[in-house]
Motif scaffolding. Structure first.
Motif, PDB file in Angstrom:
ATOM      1  N   TYR A  73       0.439 -29.523-140.840  1.00  0.00           N
ATOM      2  CA  TYR A  73       0.062 -29.086-142.175  1.00  0.00           C
ATOM      3  C   TYR A  73       0.359 -27.595-142.328  1.00  0.00           C
ATOM      4  N   PHE A  74       1.018 -27.267-143.429  1.00  0.00           N
ATOM      5  CA  PHE A  74       1.408 -25.898-143.725  1.00  0.00           C
ATOM      6  C   PHE A  74       0.754 -25.447-145.030  1.00  0.00           C
ATOM      7  N   CYS A  75       0.413 -24.167-145.091  1.00  0.00           N
ATOM      8  CA  CYS A  75       0.087 -23.609-146.389  1.00  0.00           C
ATOM      9  C   CYS A  75       1.199 -22.648-146.797  1.00  0.00           C
ATOM     10  N   ALA A  76       1.355 -22.497-148.090  1.00  0.00           N
ATOM     11  CA  ALA A  76       2.408 -21.658-148.642  1.00  0.00           C
ATOM     12  C   ALA A  76       1.881 -20.957-149.876  1.00  0.00           C
ATOM     13  N   ALA A  77       2.442 -19.798-150.178  1.00  0.00           N
ATOM     14  CA  ALA A  77       1.954 -19.011-151.306  1.00  0.00           C
ATOM     15  C   ALA A  77       3.111 -18.458-152.116  1.00  0.00           C
ATOM     16  N   ASP A  78       2.825 -18.224-153.382  1.00  0.00           N
ATOM     17  CA  ASP A  78       3.794 -17.570-154.249  1.00  0.00           C
ATOM     18  C   ASP A  78       3.050 -16.977-155.438  1.00  0.00           C
ATOM     19  N   LEU A  79       3.649 -15.976-156.054  1.00  0.00           N
ATOM     20  CA  LEU A  79       3.009 -15.373-157.228  1.00  0.00           C
ATOM     21  C   LEU A  79       2.952 -16.353-158.386  1.00  0.00           C
ATOM     22  N   TRP A  80       3.880 -17.300-158.414  1.00  0.00           N
ATOM     23  CA  TRP A  80       3.917 -18.278-159.492  1.00  0.00           C
ATOM     24  C   TRP A  80       3.477 -19.638-158.978  1.00  0.00           C
ATOM     25  N   TYR A  81       2.750 -20.366-159.790  1.00  0.00           N
ATOM     26  CA  TYR A  81       2.257 -21.686-159.404  1.00  0.00           C
ATOM     27  C   TYR A  81       3.412 -22.657-159.336  1.00  0.00           C
ATOM     28  N   GLY A  82       3.568 -23.284-158.183  1.00  0.00           N
ATOM     29  CA  GLY A  82       4.700 -24.174-157.983  1.00  0.00           C
ATOM     30  C   GLY A  82       4.341 -25.635-157.866  1.00  0.00           C
ATOM     31  N   ASP A  83       3.100 -25.988-158.237  1.00  0.00           N
ATOM     32  CA  ASP A  83       2.678 -27.384-158.147  1.00  0.00           C
ATOM     33  C   ASP A  83       2.883 -27.857-156.703  1.00  0.00           C
ATOM     34  N   LEU A  84       3.463 -29.015-156.515  1.00  0.00           N
ATOM     35  CA  LEU A  84       3.629 -29.559-155.162  1.00  0.00           C
ATOM     36  C   LEU A  84       5.084 -29.477-154.699  1.00  0.00           C
ATOM     37  N   ASP A  85       5.834 -28.560-155.300  1.00  0.00           N
ATOM     38  CA  ASP A  85       7.240 -28.404-154.963  1.00  0.00           C
ATOM     39  C   ASP A  85       7.396 -27.302-153.923  1.00  0.00           C
ATOM     40  N   ALA A  86       7.759 -27.660-152.708  1.00  0.00           N
ATOM     41  CA  ALA A  86       7.862 -26.691-151.619  1.00  0.00           C
ATOM     42  C   ALA A  86       8.875 -25.599-151.925  1.00  0.00           C
ATOM     43  N   LYS A  87       9.894 -25.927-152.707  1.00  0.00           N
ATOM     44  CA  LYS A  87      10.942 -24.938-153.006  1.00  0.00           C
ATOM     45  C   LYS A  87      10.419 -23.785-153.845  1.00  0.00           C
ATOM     46  N   GLU A  88       9.281 -23.966-154.483  1.00  0.00           N
ATOM     47  CA  GLU A  88       8.731 -22.941-155.364  1.00  0.00           C
ATOM     48  C   GLU A  88       7.882 -21.913-154.621  1.00  0.00           C
ATOM     49  N   TYR A  89       7.662 -22.100-153.341  1.00  0.00           N
ATOM     50  CA  TYR A  89       6.801 -21.209-152.569  1.00  0.00           C
ATOM     51  C   TYR A  89       7.635 -20.383-151.595  1.00  0.00           C
ATOM     52  N   SER A  90       7.371 -19.078-151.561  1.00  0.00           N
ATOM     53  CA  SER A  90       8.225 -18.177-150.800  1.00  0.00           C
ATOM     54  C   SER A  90       7.611 -17.685-149.485  1.00  0.00           C
ATOM     55  N   VAL A 148      -1.388 -21.116-154.127  1.00  0.00           N
ATOM     56  CA  VAL A 148      -1.275 -21.636-152.765  1.00  0.00           C
ATOM     57  C   VAL A 148      -1.066 -23.147-152.790  1.00  0.00           C
ATOM     58  N   GLY A 149      -0.142 -23.586-151.980  1.00  0.00           N
ATOM     59  CA  GLY A 149       0.093 -25.017-151.821  1.00  0.00           C
ATOM     60  C   GLY A 149      -0.101 -25.429-150.371  1.00  0.00           C
ATOM     61  N   TRP A 150      -0.548 -26.664-150.197  1.00  0.00           N
ATOM     62  CA  TRP A 150      -0.615 -27.264-148.861  1.00  0.00           C
ATOM     63  C   TRP A 150       0.449 -28.347-148.782  1.00  0.00           C
ATOM     64  N   PHE A 151       1.142 -28.360-147.662  1.00  0.00           N
ATOM     65  CA  PHE A 151       2.210 -29.328-147.433  1.00  0.00           C
ATOM     66  C   PHE A 151       2.040 -29.909-146.038  1.00  0.00           C
ATOM     67  N   ARG A 152       2.707 -31.024-145.794  1.00  0.00           N
ATOM     68  CA  ARG A 152       2.645 -31.590-144.457  1.00  0.00           C
ATOM     69  C   ARG A 152       3.982 -32.209-144.093  1.00  0.00           C
TER      70      ARG A 152
END
Length: 123
Positions: free
Chosen positions: A94-111, A34-38
């Motif tokens: 502020y948004f949260c995002a999730a993906d099966l793979w850890y994407g660090d702080l790169d929004a493109k890695e979260y689906s 899970v990543g948090w973005f803003r």
């Protein structure tokens, strides 16, 4: 399309705290990174913090270090972002995002994304 739900945003004075929550009833969040973005008005979306499933691996943006903490709840069905010593410049959606793979702080890695929660910090 599975989706996340953020909550906990609001209006707070400078120096105050908020705790954001990210959850879903549509899949097992404990199995996802899970990543948090803003995103502030007129600015690009930026990474805030991210947490992996195992370990866990945790990363923070420089502006978040020492003030923000990302964690998983017991049972891991919710991911929190504790924000302390908030500043005017933390005002954003502020948004949260999730993906099966850890994407660090790169929004493109979260689906999978939520709709966002507004955080407004007054001076």
């Amino acid at each position: 399309q599975p989706r996340l739900v953020e909550s906990g945003g609001g209006l707070v004075q400078s120096g105050g705290s908020l705790r954001l929550s990210c959850t879903t009833s549509e899949f097992a969040l404990e199995d996802y990174a899970v990543g948090w973005f803003r995103q502030a008005p007129g600015k690009e979306r930026e990474g805030v913090a991210a947490i992996s499933t195992h370990g866990p691996t945790i990363d923070y943006a420089d502006f978040a270090k020492g003030r923000f903490t990302v964690s998983r709840a017991d049972g891991k069905k919710t991911v929190y972002l504790q924000m302390n010593n908030l500043r005017f410049e933390d005002t954003a959606v502020y948004f949260c995002a999730a993906d099966l793979w850890y994407g660090d702080l790169d929004a493109k890695e979260y689906s999978i994304w939520g709709q966002g929660t507004q955080v407004t910090v007054s001076t």
